[in-house]
Design a protein around this motif. Structure first.
Motif, short mmCIF file in Angstrom:
data_model
loop_
_atom_site.label_atom_id
_atom_site.label_comp_id
_atom_site.label_asym_id
_atom_site.label_seq_id
_atom_site.Cartn_x
_atom_site.Cartn_y
_atom_site.Cartn_z
N GLU A 195 0.83 -1.21 0.00
CA GLU A 195 0.00 0.00 0.00
C GLU A 195 0.86 1.26 0.00
O GLU A 195 0.63 2.19 -0.76
N ASP A 244 -9.20 11.94 2.77
CA ASP A 244 -9.99 13.07 2.29
C ASP A 244 -10.62 13.71 3.52
O ASP A 244 -11.20 13.00 4.35
N LYS A 273 -13.50 15.42 5.13
CA LYS A 273 -14.91 15.56 4.77
C LYS A 273 -15.75 16.02 5.95
O LYS A 273 -15.51 15.59 7.08
N HIS A 313 -7.31 16.92 0.55
CA HIS A 313 -6.71 15.61 0.72
C HIS A 313 -5.35 15.80 1.37
O HIS A 313 -4.56 16.65 0.94
N PRO A 355 -8.35 8.10 -4.96
CA PRO A 355 -9.44 7.20 -4.53
C PRO A 355 -9.29 6.75 -3.09
O PRO A 355 -8.18 6.66 -2.57
N THR A 356 -10.41 6.47 -2.44
CA THR A 356 -10.34 5.94 -1.07
C THR A 356 -9.96 4.46 -1.13
O THR A 356 -9.99 3.83 -2.19
N LEU A 357 -9.64 3.90 0.04
CA LEU A 357 -9.25 2.48 0.10
C LEU A 357 -10.38 1.61 -0.46
O LEU A 357 -10.13 0.66 -1.20
N LYS A 376 -6.59 22.21 -3.09
CA LYS A 376 -7.50 21.90 -4.20
C LYS A 376 -8.37 20.69 -3.90
O LYS A 376 -9.54 20.64 -4.28
N ASN A 377 -7.78 19.67 -3.30
CA ASN A 377 -8.49 18.38 -3.20
C ASN A 377 -8.94 18.03 -1.79
O ASN A 377 -9.48 16.94 -1.59
N GLU A 384 -13.74 5.14 5.93
CA GLU A 384 -14.22 5.37 4.55
C GLU A 384 -13.51 6.55 3.90
O GLU A 384 -13.46 6.64 2.68
N ASP A 385 -12.99 7.47 4.72
CA ASP A 385 -12.33 8.66 4.16
C ASP A 385 -10.85 8.41 3.87
O ASP A 385 -10.18 9.27 3.27
N LEU A 386 -10.33 7.28 4.30
CA LEU A 386 -8.90 7.01 4.10
C LEU A 386 -8.61 6.63 2.65
O LEU A 386 -9.34 5.82 2.06
N THR A 387 -7.57 7.22 2.09
CA THR A 387 -7.16 6.87 0.73
C THR A 387 -5.89 6.02 0.73
O THR A 387 -5.53 5.46 -0.28
N MET A 388 -5.21 5.98 1.86
CA MET A 388 -3.99 5.19 1.96
C MET A 388 -3.74 4.84 3.40
O MET A 388 -3.90 5.68 4.28
N LEU A 389 -3.38 3.59 3.63
CA LEU A 389 -2.99 3.16 4.97
C LEU A 389 -1.93 2.09 4.81
O LEU A 389 -2.22 0.99 4.34
#
Lengths: 484, 274
Positions: free
Chosen positions: A267, A405, A407, A346, B201-203, A343-344, A379-384
């Motif tokens: 990941e 993200d 939110k 994030h 994108p999210t996980l 911008k994002n 749900e807001d995580l994009t990387m772990l």
């Protein structure tokens, strides 16, 4: 009697001259935080009290005079040089704090080729020192990602570590002598000798004090011969972190000292584009350096160990070399990151911990599992993910990396909703498994809830230092030591 | 509304040093050791189209987003990424990998326009130029082959009141032009300050995207035989590196004032008087 904000500024001007006391509101705002609160500050929110002034210090005597004044009047100080701290250590949480900015104490005092020493004031940028040394065929061996921005004082104050630590050690292995000023104005110098047996090693009272005990004004570090032409990169793809830790351990226990020894999970690898050559795989990499014989022998020895494990698949070393050569963070990368965040909505952070070989994989698995199962905003995580980037005979570190993200919250709420909550789960799992909650960023102000648990019965010693050297509690309140 | 966004994957040129620019007998530079990235203008096109599709969620003809790339496999990871962030379809058009398509925007435009016609797309969005060939022609050629209007240097696009129109903002001669245009159309993205980066994108989105299928088409599937892919209108004769012609001079003078005077006398005075 407590001095007013205006009186503090006036006194400071009398001590160092008015041109050295900055009270511009925007400058004060920028000096009220560090990268821990990067999200809210990018959106123009400054939730920490704004300091009374930033003092641009000129020399050690000024540091002494200013600290003496602050101590006598019980005014909180925050020591600062390059400003790259990531754990809240530079936040001015007390009203009317004074930021002691040593970035103008920026002279390289001496490069001593005979004794292999370099002496620099606290505000010398590591990148500049390193460039000067390399012109003469030397290196400090210290290369944190913040090298283009960080200064010597801050690097020592936070017990920083560099990307080549497995060979050269961390900053505490490099520092030979120091000059520091204590809150009562006392100027202390620790002399430069190769080793001595004259009581406890008092350098360690100063190294890593994060401005909570004293102000570092000058540093002397070891230097090494620099042989970049001999660098050799090696890398393999493998299925899981458990095997990676096992191989890392074998390399270290066998006695090899590559300058770089890193293990990335799949990941974390994605954000470095490793999925382009090792999709869904962990990546184990090494760099051997030093004189020709050492570099070659190290590379050969490591390859022999790794290749005994058939599960490891060799990767083109040029991919790793090219990636590694672009890893540092300069001003342009910071600006790009700020733009991305703006911008994002994030953002990404890290929590770095360490553990012995027998518990490191447990820390890795349990922390990731707990976040996946218990963190309410998963749900807001994009990387772990995570990686190990500093290894020792007895264990290694783990860098947990998490991006998300932001939110449904105000900028100032981001820190509690995401960063503090995720940080806490990792720290708790690390301490539970017997590891250390901070590997190299310093405790700062956001891991102080666990300082006592981290040190256990040895907290007695740590507390004794604060009681002895900063009885008035004016040195970076809330850093290292929890606010009682 | 069917929206097709065309993109190219290129080497991250920021990670190439001067010494890496050595080409072989076919004029190819070895970039196999450098990570691949979205071409920057295409990345803007992809994000801008995603934002547009979100605006069109509740209309009678909601957006159906398709990402298209022409390459031989390196784009698959990127196509999966696009499916994770919300693209409905991901299409890779592969050709004979011995062909040099870097300087052949005509063939690329034929492949794209044939797919657009075949699938009944209404809007094509793509970046103004790609890093490899820097041709800057594909968008115009696609528009010509489709017979659609084409707007260049687009910086933003949003839905209009009328369902078959879009409001398009573009740069022209240093000014910003705002137009409401009837579909179909081709939009060529320039430097978009609103959407310079693709979202992450999210996980969960990444996991879901792993299960989705990519569409792989060949030039034959699109009715173009291998002969038609050859570059007949030009031949690459030679490549050579430009030597940077920089020099350095130190200004004389003990003070900044003296140095500024020296700068003015020696280097600026003559130029300013022209």
């Amino acid at each position: 009697m407590t001095l007013t904000r205006e009186a503090i500024v006036e006194h400071l001007k009398n001590i160092v001259g008015k041109e050295r006391v900055i009270t511009d509101e925007q400058v004060l705002k920028e000096n009220s935080h560090d990268r821990y609160k990067k999200f809210e500050t990018i959106f123009g929110v400054y939730s920490t009290p704004i300091p009374a002034a930033v003092v641009k210090l000129a020399d050690t005597n000024q540091v002494s005079d200013v600290l003496k004044f602050l101590n006598e009047n019980k005014i909180n100080s925050v020591a600062k040089t390059g400003g790259t701290a990531t754990e809240g250590g530079l936040e001015t949480i007390v009203e009317n704090s004074v930021v002691l900015d040593g970035s103008q104490m920026n002279q390289i005092i001496k490069i001593d080729e005979t004794n292999m020493l370099a002496t620099a004031q606290c505000g010398v940028n590591l990148g500049e020192l390193e460039d000067r040394l390399r012109e003469q065929g030397f290196t400090t061996g210290h290369s944190p990602q913040s090298k283009p921005l960080a200064h010597m004082g801050g690097l020592v104050a936070t017990r920083s570590i560099g990307q080549f630590s497995t060979l050269y050690g961390a900053i505490e292995d490099m520092v030979i002598g120091l000059e520091a000023v204590f809150p009562n104005g006392e100027i202390t110098r620790i002399k430069n000798v190769p080793r001595r047996s004259c009581g406890p090693d008092i350098r360690h009272v100063i190294i890593g004090n994060e401005g909570a005990l004293c102000y570092i004004t000058e540093v002397t570090v070891k230097i090494y011969r620099y042989f970049p032409e001999n660098n050799e990169f090696l890398a393999w793809a493998l299925d899981d972190m458990s095997l990676g830790f096992e191989v890392l351990r074998e390399v270290m226990v066998e006695g090899y000292r590559p300058s770089v020894a890193r293990l990335y999970d799949a990941e974390d690898g994605v954000q470095h584009s490793f999925d382009q050559f090792a999709p869904d795989k962990c990546v184990l990499m090494f760099m051997a350096e030093g004189n020709e014989h050492m570099a070659r022998a190290t590379a050969q020895g490591i390859a022999e160990i790794v290749e005994k494990h058939e599960e490891c698949r060799k990767i083109d070393s040029r991919l790793i070399e090219n990636w590694f050569n672009h890893l540092n963070w300069g001003p342009e990368k910071i600006a790009e990151e700020r733009e991305l965040i703006r911008k994002n909505f994030h953002i990404g952070f890290t929590t770095e911990v360490s553990g012995n070989w027998d518990c490191i994989n447990t820390i890795y698995e349990n922390a990731i599992k707990r976040i996946r199962e218990e963190y309410p905003h998963i749900e807001d995580l994009t990387m772990l993910g995570g990686h190990s980037s500093h290894s020792y005979q007895t264990g290694t570190n783990l860098y947990f990396v998490y991006d998300y993200d932001v939110k449904d919250c105000k900028p100032e709420e981001e820190i509690n909703k995401y960063h503090i909550a995720l940080n806490a789960l990792i720290v708790e799992e690390t301490l539970k498994a017997g590891g250390s909650m901070v590997h190299h960023h310093g405790i700062g102000k956001y891991r102080t809830s666990w300082t006592k648990q981290e040190h256990g019965s040895a907290y007695y010693i740590l507390k004794g230092l604060k009681d002895q050297f900063d009885p008035n509690g004016i040195m970076n309140t809330g850093t290292i030591y929890p606010v009682e | 509304m069917k929206i097709a966004v065309c993109f190219k994957i290129i080497a991250d040129y920021d990670r190439l040093s001067h010494k890496d620019w050595e080409w072989d007998e076919r004029h190819f530079v070895d970039m196999s050791f450098v990570r691949r990235v979205f071409n920057c203008f295409d990345e803007s096109a992809l994000e801008t189209s995603l934002k547009l599709s979100r605006q069109l969620e509740n209309v009678s003809d909601p957006a159906e987003l398709t990402a298209i790339t022409v390459d031989d496999g390196q784009g698959d990871l990127f196509l999966k990424h696009l499916m994770a962030v919300g693209y409905d379809h991901a299409v890779r058009i592969c050709c004979n990998n011995r062909l040099d398509l870097r300087f052949n925007p005509l063939v690329i435009s034929h492949l794209i326009s044939r797919y657009i016609k075949q699938e009944g797309q209404k809007l094509v969005v793509l970046g103004m130029q790609g890093g490899e060939g820097d041709n800057g022609q594909t968008g115009f050629l696609v528009a010509e082959q489709l017979g659609w209007p084409c707007i260049r240097e687009v910086i933003d696009v949003v839905m209009a009141e009328s369902p078959d129109c879009l409001k398009v903002k573009s740069r022209i001669d240093g000014a910003i032009l705002k137009q409401t245009i009837k579909l179909p159309m081709v939009l060529i993205m320039g430097h978009s300050l609103n959407s310079p980066y693709l979202r992450v994108p999210t996980l969960k989105q990444k996991l879901n995207a792993k299960k989705k299928q990519l569409t792989i088409l060949s030039n034959i599937d699109l009715g173009l035989d291998n002969e038609a892919l050859l570059n007949k209108d030009k031949t690459l004769m030679d490549l050579h590196g430009q030597k940077p012609g920089k020099s350095c001079a130190f200004l004389e003078g003990k003070t900044a004032q003296e140095q500024a005077q020296c700068l003015y006398d020696r280097y600026l005075k003559e130029r300013l008087s022209l």
